[in-house]
Scaffold this motif. Structure first.
Motif, short mmCIF file in Angstrom:
data_model
loop_
_atom_site.label_atom_id
_atom_site.label_comp_id
_atom_site.label_asym_id
_atom_site.label_seq_id
_atom_site.Cartn_x
_atom_site.Cartn_y
_atom_site.Cartn_z
N LEU A 41 0.90 -1.75 -0.13
CA LEU A 41 0.12 0.05 0.66
C LEU A 41 0.76 1.39 0.29
CD1 LEU A 41 -3.00 1.46 0.48
CD2 LEU A 41 -2.50 1.41 3.06
N ILE A 42 1.73 1.36 0.99
CA ILE A 42 2.77 2.60 1.07
C ILE A 42 3.48 2.21 -0.13
CG2 ILE A 42 5.35 0.85 1.70
CD1 ILE A 42 3.99 4.74 2.58
N GLN A 43 3.81 1.65 -0.89
CA GLN A 43 4.60 1.90 -2.84
C GLN A 43 3.27 2.66 -3.86
OE1 GLN A 43 5.96 -1.72 -4.25
NE2 GLN A 43 6.37 -0.60 -6.80
N HIS A 44 1.56 2.44 -3.58
CA HIS A 44 1.28 2.79 -4.29
C HIS A 44 1.03 4.68 -3.78
CE1 HIS A 44 -1.21 -0.17 -6.33
NE2 HIS A 44 -0.57 -0.96 -5.05
N TRP A 45 1.16 4.98 -2.70
CA TRP A 45 1.35 6.69 -2.11
C TRP A 45 2.50 6.95 -2.77
CZ3 TRP A 45 -1.21 10.03 -0.03
CH2 TRP A 45 -2.27 10.00 0.48
N PHE A 46 3.68 6.39 -2.62
CA PHE A 46 4.90 7.00 -3.21
C PHE A 46 4.87 6.91 -4.49
CE2 PHE A 46 7.52 4.82 0.51
CZ PHE A 46 7.13 5.90 1.63
#
Length: 472
Positions: A41-46
């Motif tokens: 999920l954090i990669q989508h944010w980045f």
């Protein structure tokens, strides 16, 4: 960027296990690493932040922060500068945001990490050129609202905009079902992923690097297979997301499901509309979370790499040498009487790591083997190398050539190290000089379902030593 003369920043807040329904999945994985479309999920944010021109990100981590930090690093691969701070899950939000005082001047986005940014994020962010701080509140917080925490950013941010998190820009991931639905929507194209995982082998089927897919496996679009995964013979995928380092054994079937990283799916097992993570299985339609204790149905493939041969392996090898020395001497005498050279000199290649160019580095190990085809009898002299700490007693099959490298899902950490006793020997998949996918699949199955020094495997190995007399 919203302001051309300032540096845009983002503060992403990990709510930890305070998202009550989602906490059932967070036993061994932090919320920022929950999989969406094969990526955390954090990669989508980045990816969305980098696309929107944000260059600095502060992560406020609460649950299993070391795992998130290990994945994120410094953020350079996304063109970001990422810092992190550890906060308590139950701390007031205003106290958590005290870490944001060190951010440079410029527009700031405040958001909870359980929100998945979807279509139009860059356009949405660019609307706020004259706003110092944009708050995306979590409707679940009640009184602990980011709006009341704005003063924690300091007096230098006089203009604050509170923005509702509509599903057109953000998708809240607040339950296991919401996580499953986000993955299905991404597969179906309802959610757009500008940087999808892996490469497209056929329309709607994406496979990441270092995967092994059997020729008889069947992949029906849409589906995604993560890095280093193995799909066995006649395995079938349909509208599913498979994480990294996953093993789907032969004749298994996965439909409308999400399989987390490092999960083993046993032979002839069917998964339909579930989230599968190691031993945990969440049934979407029934809203039930189950724990599967049977290793042959569902298991965890992530096991610590064994760099040093344990003392227990050496003691067991010494005991086996004492027990089997009459057998070894008898075989040598029998071969000599038949006029055959009793010994074979072989070179095994033990992987020791990677060099700076990304190539695997091997250490050659000279061994003596008995000149027989029987895989167990042939490797009896190898027990001496366990005593010397050069091989494990039980492990994966050592290779006979550096060109015949172990698959990435065998050699890259979770699978232990090369050993004398392997499941491939007992299953008949390993013969002199022959190393095939069947060998590695058998080894991977053993490591995923048992691992370590398995005494039942040693017992089966001893039985095969005496019973399979036809293979000389």
């Amino acid at each position: 960027m919203p302001a051309s003369d300032a540096r845009a920043c983002a503060v992403l807040i990990d709510p930890g296990r305070r998202v009550d329904e989602l906490s059932r999945l967070l036993g061994r994985i932090p919320l920022p690493l929950l999989p969406v479309g094969g990526k955390p999920l954090i990669q989508h944010w980045f990816e969305r932040l980098s696309e929107a021109g944000v260059r600095e990100v502060l992560l406020l981590l609460a649950h299993l922060p070391e795992k998130t930090r290990a994945f994120v690093g410094d953020g350079a691969r996304w063109g970001l500068q990422v810092r992190s701070a550890l906060v308590r899950e139950d701390a007031p939000l205003a106290k958590k945001l005290l870490h944001a005082r060190t951010l440079p001047e410029g527009p700031v986005l405040l958001a909870d990490m359980h929100l998945l940014p979807v279509q139009g994020f860059a356009e949405w962010w660019h609307k706020y050129a004259d706003v110092d701080c944009v708050l995306v509140p979590d409707d679940q917080r009640g009184r602990d609202d980011p709006w009341f925490a704005a003063p924690a950013l300091g007096d230098r941010r006089p203009t604050v905009r509170r923005e509702a998190c509509g599903e057109d820009v953000f998708r809240p991931i607040i339950s296991p079902r919401a996580l499953w639905q986000a993955n299905m929507d991404l597969l179906d194209g309802v959610i757009e992923d500008p940087l999808p995982l892996g490469f497209e082998t056929e329309p709607g089927v994406r496979i990441a690097n270092h995967c092994r897919v059997d020729d008889k496996a069947r992949l029906e679009a849409p589906c995604i297979v993560g890095e280093g995964s193995l799909l066995g013979e006649r395995c079938r995928l349909r509208r599913s997301v498979i994480g990294a380092s996953v093993i789907a054994d032969e004749h298994s079937e996965v439909r409308d499901s999400v399989v987390f990283d490092h999960t083993f799916i046993g032979s002839h097992i069917e998964l339909n509309r579930v989230l599968a993570s190691g031993h945990m299985l969440y049934k979407v339609d029934e809203d039930v979370l189950m724990f599967i204790s049977d290793h042959e149905i569902l298991s965890d493939t992530k096991r610590p790499h064994m760099d040093v041969v344990p003392l227990s392996h050496r003691v067991a090898a010494a005991s086996l040498l004492l027990l089997l020395s009459p057998v070894l001497l008898g075989l040598v005498l029998w071969l000599s009487l038949r006029g055959r050279e009793p010994w074979l000199r072989e070179t095994l290649y033990i992987e020791t790591g990677w060099d700076f160019s990304g190539e695997r580095v091997f250490r050659p190990l000279k061994v003596r083997s008995l000149n027989v085809r029987h895989p167990v009898r042939r490797k009896l002299p190898w027990l001496w190398h366990v005593l010397r700490g050069e091989l494990a007693l039980t492990g994966v099959t050592p290779r006979h050539s550096p060109d015949n490298a172990l698959p990435i899902w065998v050699s890259d950490g979770p699978w232990g190290r090369e050993g004398v006793i392997t499941l491939a020997d007992v299953a008949g998949a390993s013969m002199l000089g022959e190393e095939s996918d069947a060998t590695y699949i058998a080894d991977a199955y053993f490591q995923a379902t048992g691992g370590g020094m398995d005494f039942s495997l040693i017992f089966r190995w001893l039985l095969s030593l005496f019973k399979r007399a036809g293979m000389n």
